[in-house]
Enzyme design. Sequence first.
Site, mmCIF file in Angstrom:
data_model
loop_
_atom_site.group_PDB
_atom_site.id
_atom_site.type_symbol
_atom_site.label_atom_id
_atom_site.label_comp_id
_atom_site.label_asym_id
_atom_site.label_seq_id
_atom_site.Cartn_x
_atom_site.Cartn_y
_atom_site.Cartn_z
ATOM 1 N N ASP A 288 -9.762 24.705 64.207
ATOM 2 C CA ASP A 288 -10.872 23.862 64.140
ATOM 3 C C ASP A 288 -12.100 24.672 64.986
ATOM 4 O OD1 ASP A 288 -10.349 22.997 66.795
ATOM 5 O OD2 ASP A 288 -10.934 20.786 66.159
ATOM 6 N N TYR B 26 -7.035 23.804 57.997
ATOM 7 C CA TYR B 26 -7.230 23.120 59.235
ATOM 8 C C TYR B 26 -6.542 21.772 59.201
ATOM 9 C CZ TYR B 26 -8.206 19.922 62.985
ATOM 10 O OH TYR B 26 -8.058 19.192 63.928
ATOM 11 N N GLU C 42 -7.772 13.020 61.114
ATOM 12 C CA GLU C 42 -8.324 14.329 60.987
ATOM 13 C C GLU C 42 -9.300 14.711 59.848
ATOM 14 O OE1 GLU C 42 -7.852 16.822 62.725
ATOM 15 O OE2 GLU C 42 -6.067 15.906 64.358
#
Length: 360
Positions: A141, A123, A40
């Site tokens: 996102d 996020y 991520e």
Amino acid sequence: MPDPGGIPELRASLLGWYRRVRRDLPWRRDADDYRVWVSEVMLQQTTVRAVAPYFERFLARFPTVHALAVAGEEDVLAAWSGLGYYHRARNLHRGARHVVERHGGRFPRSVEAALAVPGVGPYTAGAVLSIAYGEPVAALDGNVRRVTARLFAVTEEGPRGDAACRTHARELLETRAPGDWNQAVMELGATVCTPRRPRCGGCPVAGHCRAHARGEEASFPRARTRRAPVQVTVAAAIVERHGRVLLVRRAEGRLMGRLWEIPQTSLEGGGAAGLEAELRERHGLHVEAGALLARAAHAITFRRIRLEAYRARLRGRPPADSDRFRWVAREEVSGLAVSSLTHKVLRATAVPQGSTGYRA
Ligand code: SF4
């Protein structure tokens, strides 16, 4: 349209689609908290295609959060070299130390504790908690924002638009499979509901989409005011000695701080003479610039860089401070924490040296 009655149907359609078509990505093969976290962070501001090879290499180099926590910063930056946005690597490194010291090496399971990890924002917290632990947390996102803005025809702009999309993303979240759900919305945004030309004909939730019903897909999300690009000209000095090229280290705390780079400076129309003066002042390097070897274009955030690489001869003694200066064979550069611009310069100038330039 996604009214409360239609939401279960929308969820079933999107999840069914995702489970049929999802791409086989390296970080999806094992929902381990550390792997999900690394992926991520790498995927922020970077495409899946660019990240995949770096992810494998990074995990081979630092297979566990403990390995990353005890690594030196130079090694971490070297493994990140070429991915750009190096503050992500530094934060991930600091985050690994935090997770090892405070949480025994496991990414924390609550949103509050996750947000206390250096570099982890809402996020990343939502993505790791939902994908690795199945916690019912939405992750917003750019892809999810675009999809929700279109599904709900969100007219607000800027932060108010973000808040509206966040609320809708929470309403839509499939709490029985939050990890798959978040990835399904991201996958839809990445492959079907794309920024410029959404492929609504192949969209599994087209029947629920307000923007599509109005024929106004391209009008959502409402445009943000972008910072205007700034044009910059940078001159770089290619100084070679015994088959090695001279690199200098950027100062701590600057953009891309502590990365190695070809000696360079931004120019205000000063050409080769400006390069010589700037390198003397900034690094104490006395060089004599020769032929223009290559031109290249590069973009960093809002800067549009036009680069000119000059062959240069070192005058006087080679610099001795090994923490600031290093002679490196071109084939060894990939093992160092080097800026993307320097990789580009070295590629552009990796031609057999002719007789017209200089060598120290
Ligand atoms: Fe996006 Fe079109 Fe699907 Fe709406 S119908 S979510 S605009 S791809």
